[in-house]
Motif scaffolding. Structure first.
Motif, PDB file in Angstrom:
ATOM      1  N   LEU A  79       0.819  -1.210   0.000  1.00  0.00           N
ATOM      2  CA  LEU A  79       0.000   0.000   0.000  1.00  0.00           C
ATOM      3  C   LEU A  79       0.852   1.260   0.000  1.00  0.00           C
ATOM      4  N   SER A  80       2.038   1.174  -0.561  1.00  0.00           N
ATOM      5  CA  SER A  80       2.987   2.272  -0.397  1.00  0.00           C
ATOM      6  C   SER A  80       2.592   3.549  -1.125  1.00  0.00           C
ATOM      7  N   THR A  81       1.961   3.439  -2.281  1.00  0.00           N
ATOM      8  CA  THR A  81       1.624   4.628  -3.060  1.00  0.00           C
ATOM      9  C   THR A  81       0.248   4.463  -3.687  1.00  0.00           C
ATOM     10  N   PRO A  82      -0.390   5.574  -4.100  1.00  0.00           N
ATOM     11  CA  PRO A  82      -1.656   5.465  -4.823  1.00  0.00           C
ATOM     12  C   PRO A  82      -1.471   4.683  -6.118  1.00  0.00           C
ATOM     13  N   GLU A  83      -2.550   4.079  -6.607  1.00  0.00           N
ATOM     14  CA  GLU A  83      -2.466   3.323  -7.856  1.00  0.00           C
ATOM     15  C   GLU A  83      -2.140   4.246  -9.023  1.00  0.00           C
ATOM     16  N   HIS A  84      -2.662   5.482  -8.983  1.00  0.00           N
ATOM     17  CA  HIS A  84      -2.329   6.483  -9.994  1.00  0.00           C
ATOM     18  C   HIS A  84      -2.513   7.861  -9.362  1.00  0.00           C
ATOM     19  N   PRO A  85      -1.894   8.904  -9.917  1.00  0.00           N
ATOM     20  CA  PRO A  85      -1.904  10.229  -9.274  1.00  0.00           C
ATOM     21  C   PRO A  85      -3.295  10.794  -9.018  1.00  0.00           C
TER      22      PRO A  85
ATOM     23  N   ALA B  36       7.267  -3.019  17.505  1.00  0.00           N
ATOM     24  CA  ALA B  36       7.209  -1.557  17.577  1.00  0.00           C
ATOM     25  C   ALA B  36       7.514  -0.930  16.223  1.00  0.00           C
ATOM     26  N   SER B  37       8.412  -1.551  15.470  1.00  0.00           N
ATOM     27  CA  SER B  37       8.764  -1.007  14.154  1.00  0.00           C
ATOM     28  C   SER B  37       7.580  -1.080  13.197  1.00  0.00           C
ATOM     29  N   TRP B  38       6.681  -2.045  13.428  1.00  0.00           N
ATOM     30  CA  TRP B  38       5.506  -2.158  12.569  1.00  0.00           C
ATOM     31  C   TRP B  38       4.618  -0.933  12.689  1.00  0.00           C
ATOM     32  N   GLU B  39       4.479  -0.413  13.908  1.00  0.00           N
ATOM     33  CA  GLU B  39       3.633   0.763  14.107  1.00  0.00           C
ATOM     34  C   GLU B  39       4.173   1.942  13.306  1.00  0.00           C
ATOM     35  N   LYS B  40       5.479   2.116  13.356  1.00  0.00           N
ATOM     36  CA  LYS B  40       6.118   3.205  12.612  1.00  0.00           C
ATOM     37  C   LYS B  40       5.957   2.992  11.109  1.00  0.00           C
ATOM     38  N   SER B  41       6.178   1.766  10.653  1.00  0.00           N
ATOM     39  CA  SER B  41       6.070   1.472   9.221  1.00  0.00           C
ATOM     40  C   SER B  41       4.644   1.657   8.721  1.00  0.00           C
ATOM     41  N   TRP B  42       3.677   1.254   9.543  1.00  0.00           N
ATOM     42  CA  TRP B  42       2.277   1.383   9.148  1.00  0.00           C
ATOM     43  C   TRP B  42       1.883   2.852   9.027  1.00  0.00           C
ATOM     44  N   LEU B  43       2.315   3.673   9.984  1.00  0.00           N
ATOM     45  CA  LEU B  43       2.025   5.101   9.906  1.00  0.00           C
ATOM     46  C   LEU B  43       2.660   5.699   8.657  1.00  0.00           C
ATOM     47  N   GLU B  44       3.896   5.316   8.366  1.00  0.00           N
ATOM     48  CA  GLU B  44       4.568   5.825   7.169  1.00  0.00           C
ATOM     49  C   GLU B  44       3.847   5.378   5.902  1.00  0.00           C
ATOM     50  N   THR B  45       3.316   4.162   5.907  1.00  0.00           N
ATOM     51  CA  THR B  45       2.554   3.666   4.760  1.00  0.00           C
ATOM     52  C   THR B  45       1.327   4.537   4.525  1.00  0.00           C
ATOM     53  N   CYS B  46       0.608   4.844   5.589  1.00  0.00           N
ATOM     54  CA  CYS B  46      -0.584   5.689   5.461  1.00  0.00           C
ATOM     55  C   CYS B  46      -0.209   7.104   5.039  1.00  0.00           C
TER      56      CYS B  46
ATOM     57  N   ARG C 237       2.305   7.958   3.159  1.00  0.00           N
ATOM     58  CA  ARG C 237       2.618   7.923   1.731  1.00  0.00           C
ATOM     59  C   ARG C 237       1.350   7.812   0.888  1.00  0.00           C
ATOM     60  N   ALA C 238       0.372   7.067   1.392  1.00  0.00           N
ATOM     61  CA  ALA C 238      -0.865   6.871   0.634  1.00  0.00           C
ATOM     62  C   ALA C 238      -1.609   8.180   0.396  1.00  0.00           C
ATOM     63  N   PHE C 239      -1.441   9.147   1.321  1.00  0.00           N
ATOM     64  CA  PHE C 239      -2.166  10.419   1.210  1.00  0.00           C
ATOM     65  C   PHE C 239      -1.228  11.615   1.046  1.00  0.00           C
ATOM     66  N   ALA C 240       0.033  11.347   0.717  1.00  0.00           N
ATOM     67  CA  ALA C 240       1.059  12.394   0.734  1.00  0.00           C
ATOM     68  C   ALA C 240       0.760  13.545  -0.213  1.00  0.00           C
ATOM     69  N   ASP C 241       0.128  13.267  -1.350  1.00  0.00           N
ATOM     70  CA  ASP C 241      -0.108  14.323  -2.337  1.00  0.00           C
ATOM     71  C   ASP C 241      -1.450  15.022  -2.133  1.00  0.00           C
TER      72      ASP C 241
ATOM     73  N   ASP D 186      -2.372  14.990  11.710  1.00  0.00           N
ATOM     74  CA  ASP D 186      -3.001  14.326  12.850  1.00  0.00           C
ATOM     75  C   ASP D 186      -4.204  13.500  12.417  1.00  0.00           C
ATOM     76  N   ARG D 187      -4.850  13.895  11.320  1.00  0.00           N
ATOM     77  CA  ARG D 187      -5.974  13.113  10.796  1.00  0.00           C
ATOM     78  C   ARG D 187      -5.472  11.797  10.202  1.00  0.00           C
ATOM     79  N   VAL D 188      -4.384  11.871   9.466  1.00  0.00           N
ATOM     80  CA  VAL D 188      -3.799  10.651   8.898  1.00  0.00           C
ATOM     81  C   VAL D 188      -3.368   9.709  10.014  1.00  0.00           C
ATOM     82  N   GLN D 189      -2.760  10.262  11.053  1.00  0.00           N
ATOM     83  CA  GLN D 189      -2.324   9.430  12.178  1.00  0.00           C
ATOM     84  C   GLN D 189      -3.523   8.792  12.877  1.00  0.00           C
ATOM     85  N   GLY D 190      -4.606   9.544  13.017  1.00  0.00           N
ATOM     86  CA  GLY D 190      -5.797   8.997  13.647  1.00  0.00           C
ATOM     87  C   GLY D 190      -6.373   7.834  12.858  1.00  0.00           C
ATOM     88  N   VAL D 191      -6.426   7.986  11.543  1.00  0.00           N
ATOM     89  CA  VAL D 191      -6.931   6.916  10.679  1.00  0.00           C
ATOM     90  C   VAL D 191      -6.006   5.703  10.731  1.00  0.00           C
ATOM     91  N   ALA D 192      -4.701   5.953  10.711  1.00  0.00           N
ATOM     92  CA  ALA D 192      -3.735   4.854  10.779  1.00  0.00           C
ATOM     93  C   ALA D 192      -3.875   4.078  12.085  1.00  0.00           C
TER      94      ALA D 192
END
Length: 206
Positions: free
Chosen positions: A80-86, A139-149, A151-155, A161-167
């Motif tokens: 789930l690292s990036t959107p399927e398309h921009p 513990a590293s999974w929590e960090k990786s999961w937040l980073e995944t989310c 990236r999914a909404f980065a653009d 804080d909303r992204v973190q809440g959803v994650a």
């Protein structure tokens, strides 16, 4: 190339093969859901090895469980690292994350993780004291999961804080829905997932 070099490389290959066999045996055994499968001795036997061989490869039981968990993380990487398309919509992005977790939590690796985690201490301090490497991997999974989310909404213009809440919410929510499916719920879980998607989109958009 010297004969010693050849022998050394063959030994390394054998060692890697042994390590791989042990990790696969562990995941297969743990995925059965049998609480008794959370045993390095039993897993070593399933892999045709000994506890001494497990210690040689992983150091101790903590190193073994950490390696098992890390193997599952490697398999999930990039899903789930990036959107399927921009131009992918927010609704589609959230729905894709929810669907991926909903189906992924029924996989053999997920069953293995749940079985192992059920046997580990719930208290974080105790877990870190008894199984420091395993705790660090989790513990590293929590960090990786937040980073995944992230990236999914980065653009998209969404408050961090909303992204973190959803994650934080999604994994627990999906475990609940998967549990309902496994128990044979009469509820329409497709409707539940779509409703959750709409609620999270509204939250992220507000």
């Amino acid at each position: 190339m010297t004969e010693a070099g050849i022998v050394g490389r063959r030994t390394n290959r054998r060692g890697l093969a042994t390590r791989e066999n042990m990790l696969e045996a562990a995941l297969t055994s743990l995925a059965s859901g049998d609480p008794g499968s959370v045993s390095a001795n039993r897993i070593a036997k399933d892999a045709g090895a000994t506890w001494g061989a497990v210690k040689y490869q992983f150091g101790d039981i903590d190193g073994f469980w950490a390696a098992v968990l890390h193997r599952t993380a490697e398999r999930r990487a990039g899903l789930l690292s990036t959107p399927e398309h921009p131009d992918e919509s927010l609704h589609r992005r959230v729905g894709r994350i929810i669907d991926t977790l909903y189906h992924g939590l029924s996989s053999a690796d997920s069953r293995a993780i749940e079985n192992l985690r059920a046997a580990l201490p719930r208290d974080h301090d105790e877990l870190e004291r008894l199984y420091p490497r395993t705790a660090a991997e989790l513990a590293s999974w929590e960090k990786s999961w937040l980073e995944t989310c992230q990236r999914a909404f980065a653009d998209l213009d969404i408050a961090p804080d909303r992204v973190q809440g959803v994650a934080t919410l999604i994994p627990g929510a999906m475990r609940g829905l998967v549990s309902e499916r496994q128990l044979g719920s009469y509820a329409d879980l497709d409707v539940a997932r779509e409703t959750l998607t709409k609620a999270l989109v509204a939250y992220l958009s507000s």
